[in-house]
Design a protein around this motif. Structure first.
Motif, short mmCIF file in Angstrom:
data_model
loop_
_atom_site.label_atom_id
_atom_site.label_comp_id
_atom_site.label_asym_id
_atom_site.label_seq_id
_atom_site.Cartn_x
_atom_site.Cartn_y
_atom_site.Cartn_z
N SER A 29 0.84 -1.19 0.00
CA SER A 29 0.00 0.00 0.00
C SER A 29 0.88 1.24 0.00
CB SER A 29 -0.91 0.01 1.23
OG SER A 29 -1.62 1.24 1.32
N THR A 30 0.66 2.13 -0.96
CA THR A 30 1.42 3.38 -1.01
C THR A 30 0.53 4.54 -0.60
OG1 THR A 30 0.90 3.98 -3.30
CG2 THR A 30 2.71 2.42 -2.96
N LEU A 31 1.15 5.57 0.00
CA LEU A 31 0.40 6.74 0.47
C LEU A 31 1.25 7.99 0.27
CD1 LEU A 31 -2.14 7.82 2.05
CD2 LEU A 31 -0.72 7.60 4.11
N PRO A 32 0.79 8.95 -0.54
CA PRO A 32 1.56 10.20 -0.72
C PRO A 32 1.60 11.00 0.59
CG PRO A 32 -0.12 9.94 -2.42
CD PRO A 32 -0.42 8.92 -1.36
N THR A 33 2.80 11.37 1.04
CA THR A 33 2.95 12.20 2.24
C THR A 33 3.71 13.48 1.86
OG1 THR A 33 5.05 11.20 2.92
CG2 THR A 33 3.04 10.12 3.67
N LEU A 34 3.98 14.32 2.83
CA LEU A 34 4.63 15.60 2.55
C LEU A 34 5.99 15.43 1.89
CD1 LEU A 34 3.88 17.70 5.77
CD2 LEU A 34 2.95 18.04 3.49
N PHE A 35 6.72 14.39 2.26
CA PHE A 35 8.11 14.27 1.81
C PHE A 35 8.37 13.02 0.98
CE2 PHE A 35 8.02 16.59 5.88
CZ PHE A 35 8.49 17.82 5.43
N GLY A 36 7.33 12.48 0.37
CA GLY A 36 7.49 11.30 -0.47
C GLY A 36 6.40 10.28 -0.17
N GLU A 37 6.51 9.14 -0.79
CA GLU A 37 5.50 8.10 -0.63
C GLU A 37 5.85 7.17 0.52
OE1 GLU A 37 3.44 6.70 -4.56
OE2 GLU A 37 5.57 7.00 -4.98
N LYS A 38 4.94 7.08 1.49
CA LYS A 38 5.09 6.08 2.54
C LYS A 38 4.53 4.77 2.00
CE LYS A 38 3.62 4.49 7.05
NZ LYS A 38 2.89 4.72 8.31
N ILE A 39 5.29 3.69 2.22
CA ILE A 39 4.87 2.38 1.73
C ILE A 39 4.78 1.41 2.90
CG2 ILE A 39 5.48 0.45 0.22
CD1 ILE A 39 6.94 2.45 -1.56
N VAL A 40 3.65 0.75 3.01
CA VAL A 40 3.46 -0.28 4.03
C VAL A 40 3.26 -1.62 3.32
CG1 VAL A 40 2.03 -1.13 5.92
CG2 VAL A 40 2.49 1.32 5.71
N ILE A 41 4.04 -2.61 3.72
CA ILE A 41 3.97 -3.94 3.12
C ILE A 41 3.49 -4.92 4.18
CG2 ILE A 41 5.26 -5.77 1.98
CD1 ILE A 41 7.18 -3.69 0.92
N ARG A 42 2.37 -5.56 3.94
CA ARG A 42 1.82 -6.56 4.86
C ARG A 42 2.28 -7.95 4.41
NH1 ARG A 42 -2.89 -7.22 7.91
NH2 ARG A 42 -2.24 -5.23 8.81
N ILE A 43 2.82 -8.72 5.37
CA ILE A 43 3.26 -10.09 5.06
C ILE A 43 2.05 -11.01 5.17
CG2 ILE A 43 4.77 -11.98 5.75
CD1 ILE A 43 6.71 -9.92 6.86
N LEU A 44 1.78 -11.73 4.10
CA LEU A 44 0.64 -12.65 4.05
C LEU A 44 1.19 -14.07 3.98
CD1 LEU A 44 -1.38 -10.71 1.34
CD2 LEU A 44 -1.56 -10.48 3.82
N ASP A 45 1.30 -14.71 5.12
CA ASP A 45 1.85 -16.06 5.18
C ASP A 45 0.72 -17.08 5.10
OD1 ASP A 45 3.26 -18.34 5.56
OD2 ASP A 45 4.08 -17.83 7.53
#
Length: 578
Positions: free
Chosen positions: A285-301
């Motif tokens: 999941s990417t999210l535009p923030t003030l200083f660039g794109e924050k990226i959160v990666i969920r591990i799906l085991d």
């Protein structure tokens, strides 16, 4: 003349005790015989003398550090206050630190300040002097904390080495064909590209450390990587800020996202092979923030769905209620709780139990988190017009036996799901509510008629995830009687036949916790509860009836886990928060 009798093998040979043992003997912490026995044992097992000493219960790590600090007049330092990633890698080689159980803290003129648990180790002192050409000033620290800090620093060192030359790396050096995915969806990798290596290492480290999520976060003057481990975020690395755009581009390429779109959030998936026959999915999941794109990666085991009911933490009576409900041919089962409470794993555990050749199972999710062979999984795509409601309508024309809806968000989806449950289908879904009783009033507030709720819902499970105490280092906690009563225990439960435990922390765990366990409120919908629903009763009325039916509240379920020594009272109070 009497001949001298040679010493037999059974006679103890003189032992040259280490300086630490002699220091402890001088202050009465250790006697000669015990010191010799433990030193022989440490040599036989090739373990550090301090490890043998503390394992035998002769002295604790904290007591040892205080004693050594007092005997040798050296300052005492609590290493919990140090961030392993902030320790300089230039002062002392990490291999030497691991070999001698030391950590270099700072340099002052031509002297090196080094943390140790054993200042009598002359071999370590000489080796440091020879390697650094500097004198050594000892600072005393607890041995177990030293080992943990060295291990964490070693992991951070590997990650930082992988990103050391990222400042000068150009993402343009990666050829287009090196980033296209094959038929399996896994991206081929450029082994000598630092960005690729760094990302690959972060994903592997997160998987090996049992993390659930990775956070890549850009700020104005800093870029940090954090892992969520056992529900808590921990900073793992702080690579150069200049890599933020290139790393985001790499993640977006292998997740099949639009690399040129940086103004709106995007969602995608990627895969990583972690063994000869094991592939792990990641939700991006990417999210535009003030200083660039924050990226959160969920591990799906996928293996998490095959753990079984017992591994999730269901008590016997809770398991029996759940198994009875999923064994019924029709009706609706709801799993509720906040984001990150393990609802998906619970649903897929149930689906795995129901997944048989003679059963047709269809799921609609946003997106599908766990791949389960034998189950027909659909990803909701609202932009393309594939909503939960649309998918549900299609399912009903596909001859289903069991339907799983990722989340009931609106009246239309709820209405179709209820009709499916009333017409011979078993429907499983989730809602975001605080506990089981409030789920029924939440459905009523969505606009669902009381008679539809009463005739379709057969069971509601509310859940939370609590950190599990490390079995290797947990110890009894001295909690006042009044505090236990305030927490929710009854007077008759406090009969002294059990104790609560508290986290301590060791090399095998994360601050005294290792893994997580579910806390559940499993509430079947009985005839009495149906009558309350039909007369539009409140959540309090339903909760009171649930108590009469023998259903534990979330707090009571958590207190039971604390009573069994599975988790701590502090953790129960934090996650149930009643």
């Amino acid at each position: 003349m009497v001949a001298a009798v040679p010493p037999t093998s059974k006679q103890a040979q003189p032992v040259a005790l280490p300086g630490l043992a002699r220091a402890l003997m001088s202050v009465g912490k250790l006697d000669q015989q015990t010191a010799e026995e433990l030193f022989r044992k440490s040599q036989a097992t090739r373990t550090h003398f301090i490890t043998t000493l503390t394992s035998a219960g002769v002295i604790t790590n904290a007591d040892l550090a205080h004693t050594v600090s007092s005997v040798f007049g050296a300052p005492l330092l609590d290493l919990d206050a140090l961030d392993p990633l902030r320790i300089s890698r230039d002062l002392l080689d990490i291999k030497l630190c691991k070999a001698y159980g030391v950590v270099a803290l700072a340099k002052r003129s031509n002297r090196l300040i080094v943390a140790t648990a054993d200042p009598t180790n002359q071999e370590a002192a000489e080796k440091i002097k020879f390697t650094t050409q500097m004198g050594v000033d000892w600072v005393i620290a607890e041995h177990d904390k030293l080992l943990r800090l060295i291990e964490a620093a070693a992991k951070g060192d590997e990650a930082l080495r992988a990103s050391a030359d990222l400042e000068d790396f150009s993402f343009d050096d990666i050829q287009p064909e090196a980033t296209e995915e094959d038929a399996d969806g896994a991206a081929s990798e450029v082994e000598d590209a630092p960005i690729v290596k760094f990302l690959h290492k972060m994903l592997l480290d997160a998987f090996n450390m049992r993390a659930s999520d990775l956070h890549f976060e850009p700020y104005e003057h800093q870029y940090r990587v954090r892992f969520r481990i056992d529900g808590e975020l921990r900073e793992i690395a702080s690579p150069p800020i200049a890599i933020k755009d290139k790393l985001a581009s790499r993640i977006k390429v292998i997740s099949r996202l639009d690399i040129s779109e940086k103004r709106v959030p995007q969602d995608g998936r990627m895969k990583l092979k972690v063994g000869p026959d094991r592939v792990i999915d990641f939700r991006v999941s990417t999210l535009p923030t003030l200083f660039g794109e924050k990226i959160v990666i969920r591990i799906l085991d996928p293996s998490s769905a095959r753990l079984g009911i017992e591994a999730l933490g269901y008590e016997p009576e809770e398991k029996e209620r759940l198994m009875t409900a999923i064994g019924r041919p029709y009706g609706m089962i709801l799993v509720t709780g906040p984001t990150g409470s393990g609802k998906t794993v619970s649903l897929y555990t149930c689906l795995n139990l129901l997944n048989k050749p003679g059963v047709n199972i269809a799921t609609a999710e946003d997106p599908s988190e766990i791949n389960l062979p034998g189950v027909n999984q659909v990803n909701v795509n609202e932009r393309a017009g594939l909503t939960f409601a649309t998918a549900l309508r299609a399912f009903l024309r596909q001859d289903p036996d069991i339907i799983m809806v990722g989340e009931i968000r609106d009246l239309e989806t709820a209405d179709i799901a209820i009709k499916a449950a009333q017409t011979g289908h078993l429907v499983l879904s989730t809602l975001h509510t605080n506990d089981a009783p409030t789920t029924l009033t939440r459905m009523r507030n969505m606009g669902i008629a009381p008679f539809n709720i009463a005739s379709s819902v057969i069971l509601i499970t509310a859940q939370r995830l609590a950190r599990r105490l490390c079995p290797a280092c947990k110890e009894p906690a001295d909690i006042p009687h009044e505090t236990l009563l305030d927490a929710g225990y009854n007077e008759d439960e406090l009969d002294g036949s059990w104790v609560t435990y508290r986290p301590v922390g060791c090399s095998a765990c994360n601050n005294g916790y290792k893994g997580r366990v579910g806390i559940y409120q499993v509430m079947p919908i009985t005839e009495e509860m149906q009558q309350i629903i039909l007369r539009d009763g409140s959540a309090l009325d339903i909760a009171e009836q649930a108590r009469r039916d023998g259903v534990r509240s979330l707090r009571e379920s958590g207190l039971h886990k604390a009573r069994l020594g599975v988790t701590s009272l502090e953790e129960v109070l934090a996650v149930t928060n009643e």
